[in-house]
Enzyme design. Structure first.
Site, PDB file in Angstrom:
ATOM      1  N   ASP A  13       0.868  -1.176   0.000  1.00 22.00           N
ATOM      2  CA  ASP A  13       0.000   0.000   0.000  1.00 22.00           C
ATOM      3  C   ASP A  13       0.909   1.232   0.000  1.00 22.00           C
ATOM      4  O   ASP A  13       2.122   1.122  -0.217  1.00 22.00           O
ATOM      5  CB  ASP A  13      -0.974  -0.028   1.191  1.00 22.00           C
ATOM      6  CG  ASP A  13      -0.278   0.215   2.529  1.00 22.00           C
ATOM      7  OD1 ASP A  13       0.982   0.260   2.568  1.00 22.00           O
ATOM      8  OD2 ASP A  13      -0.984   0.345   3.549  1.00 22.00           O
ATOM      9  N   CYS A  70       3.520  -2.882   3.996  1.00 24.96           N
ATOM     10  CA  CYS A  70       2.602  -1.787   4.312  1.00 24.96           C
ATOM     11  C   CYS A  70       3.317  -0.970   5.389  1.00 24.96           C
ATOM     12  O   CYS A  70       4.504  -1.190   5.631  1.00 24.96           O
ATOM     13  CB  CYS A  70       1.223  -2.296   4.750  1.00 24.96           C
ATOM     14  SG  CYS A  70       1.178  -3.280   6.255  1.00 24.96           S
ATOM     15  N   GLY A  71       2.630  -0.048   6.030  1.00 24.61           N
ATOM     16  CA  GLY A  71       3.316   0.800   6.998  1.00 24.61           C
ATOM     17  C   GLY A  71       3.951   0.003   8.123  1.00 24.61           C
ATOM     18  O   GLY A  71       5.128   0.155   8.443  1.00 24.61           O
ATOM     19  N   HIS A 103      12.862 -22.209   9.468  1.00 26.14           N
ATOM     20  CA  HIS A 103      11.970 -22.903  10.403  1.00 26.14           C
ATOM     21  C   HIS A 103      10.517 -22.953   9.944  1.00 26.14           C
ATOM     22  O   HIS A 103       9.793 -23.877  10.308  1.00 26.14           O
ATOM     23  CB  HIS A 103      12.026 -22.229  11.789  1.00 26.14           C
ATOM     24  CG  HIS A 103      13.326 -22.452  12.489  1.00 26.14           C
ATOM     25  ND1 HIS A 103      13.560 -22.055  13.793  1.00 26.14           N
ATOM     26  CD2 HIS A 103      14.487 -23.030  12.064  1.00 26.14           C
ATOM     27  CE1 HIS A 103      14.800 -22.391  14.152  1.00 26.14           C
ATOM     28  NE2 HIS A 103      15.390 -22.976  13.114  1.00 26.14           N
ATOM     29  N   ARG A 114       7.376   1.659   7.350  1.00 30.34           N
ATOM     30  CA  ARG A 114       7.612   2.874   8.142  1.00 30.34           C
ATOM     31  C   ARG A 114       8.587   2.645   9.289  1.00 30.34           C
ATOM     32  O   ARG A 114       8.825   3.549  10.089  1.00 30.34           O
ATOM     33  CB  ARG A 114       6.287   3.397   8.697  1.00 30.34           C
ATOM     34  CG  ARG A 114       5.376   3.924   7.604  1.00 30.34           C
ATOM     35  CD  ARG A 114       4.100   4.529   8.167  1.00 30.34           C
ATOM     36  NE  ARG A 114       3.286   5.055   7.080  1.00 30.34           N
ATOM     37  CZ  ARG A 114       1.964   4.928   6.994  1.00 30.34           C
ATOM     38  NH1 ARG A 114       1.304   4.292   7.935  1.00 30.34           N
ATOM     39  NH2 ARG A 114       1.315   5.439   5.974  1.00 30.34           N
ATOM     40  N   ARG A 137      12.755 -31.510  11.967  1.00 35.61           N
ATOM     41  CA  ARG A 137      11.699 -31.361  12.979  1.00 35.61           C
ATOM     42  C   ARG A 137      10.697 -30.269  12.627  1.00 35.61           C
ATOM     43  O   ARG A 137       9.592 -30.223  13.180  1.00 35.61           O
ATOM     44  CB  ARG A 137      12.332 -31.057  14.347  1.00 35.61           C
ATOM     45  CG  ARG A 137      12.995 -29.683  14.446  1.00 35.61           C
ATOM     46  CD  ARG A 137      13.778 -29.530  15.739  1.00 35.61           C
ATOM     47  NE  ARG A 137      14.251 -28.170  15.959  1.00 35.61           N
ATOM     48  CZ  ARG A 137      15.331 -27.647  15.397  1.00 35.61           C
ATOM     49  NH1 ARG A 137      16.046 -28.366  14.538  1.00 35.61           N
ATOM     50  NH2 ARG A 137      15.705 -26.411  15.665  1.00 35.61           N
TER      51      ARG A 137
HETATM   52  C1  RB5 Z   1      -1.807   2.826   6.479  1.00 32.91           C
HETATM   53  O1  RB5 Z   1      -1.886   4.035   7.125  1.00 32.91           O
HETATM   54  C2  RB5 Z   1      -1.427   1.722   7.447  1.00 32.91           C
HETATM   55  O2  RB5 Z   1      -2.486   1.466   8.307  1.00 32.91           O
HETATM   56  C3  RB5 Z   1      -1.015   0.477   6.695  1.00 32.91           C
HETATM   57  O3  RB5 Z   1       0.048   0.779   5.864  1.00 32.91           O
HETATM   58  C4  RB5 Z   1      -0.551  -0.697   7.528  1.00 32.91           C
HETATM   59  O4  RB5 Z   1       0.368  -0.292   8.495  1.00 32.91           O
HETATM   60  C5  RB5 Z   1      -1.611  -1.545   8.095  1.00 32.91           C
HETATM   61  O5  RB5 Z   1      -1.372  -2.565   8.737  1.00 32.91           O
END
Ligand code: RB5
Length: 149
Positions: A13, A70-71, A103, A114, A137
């Site tokens: 995203d 994603c973030g 594993h 982020r 295992r």
């Molecule tokens: C977007 O703001 C953020 O919520 C998304 O990138 C992610 O971190 C969601 O899990």
């Protein structure tokens, strides 16, 4: 032979967009073929819209392994793990990237766009793509993941 099995799909995203762009370049430079499934800008989007198509394709065996971001890496990982053949692991460092392969036989790595540097993200992706499942295992443990009660 299914040619696309050697292609690495990547999706994110907006929160993972810059990491996706960087990883895409690094993969291409390293000789991998990449399939970019979006998003294609830093404009706000809903992560499931981009993660579902990648997870579905890996789930169905179109690709062997995939990269998502994603973030936080959490929503992308949760979405991907809805598919029965997907084992997506969220990674913050290279040791985790190694362990989800050795594993857990993970077939998708989820990156927190982020919270990690671009260079750390690339090191994790490279480790994920070049580390083999240890077997032994861990085989029965991985098989038990899908056996919900
Ligand atoms: C977007 O703001 C953020 O919520 C998304 O990138 C992610 O971190 C969601 O899990």
């Amino acid at each position: 032979m299914n040619e696309s099995k050697n292609i690495i799909p990547i999706a994110s995203d907006h929160g993972g967009f810059w990491i996706k762009e960087f990883i895409k370049t690094q993969l291409t430079d390293a000789g991998f073929e990449v399939k970019d499934l979006g998003t294609y800008s830093s404009e706000s989007v809903d992560y499931p819209d981009f993660i579902h198509p990648l997870a579905k394709a890996v789930n169905e065996g179109v690709y062997n392994r995939g990269i998502i971001a994603c973030g936080s890496g959490q929503g992308a990982m949760m979405t991907a793990n809805k598919y029965p053949n997907i084992r997506a692991g969220l990674c913050w460092n290279t040791e985790q990237a190694k362990l989800i392969r050795m594993h857990n036989n993970a077939n998708i790595i989820s990156l927190p766009g982020r919270f990690v540097s671009l260079s750390a993200a690339w090191e994790m992706v490279h480790t994920f793509l070049t580390t083999e499942f240890e077997g032994g295992r861990h085989v029965q443990r991985v098989e038990k993941i899908g056996k919900i009660l």
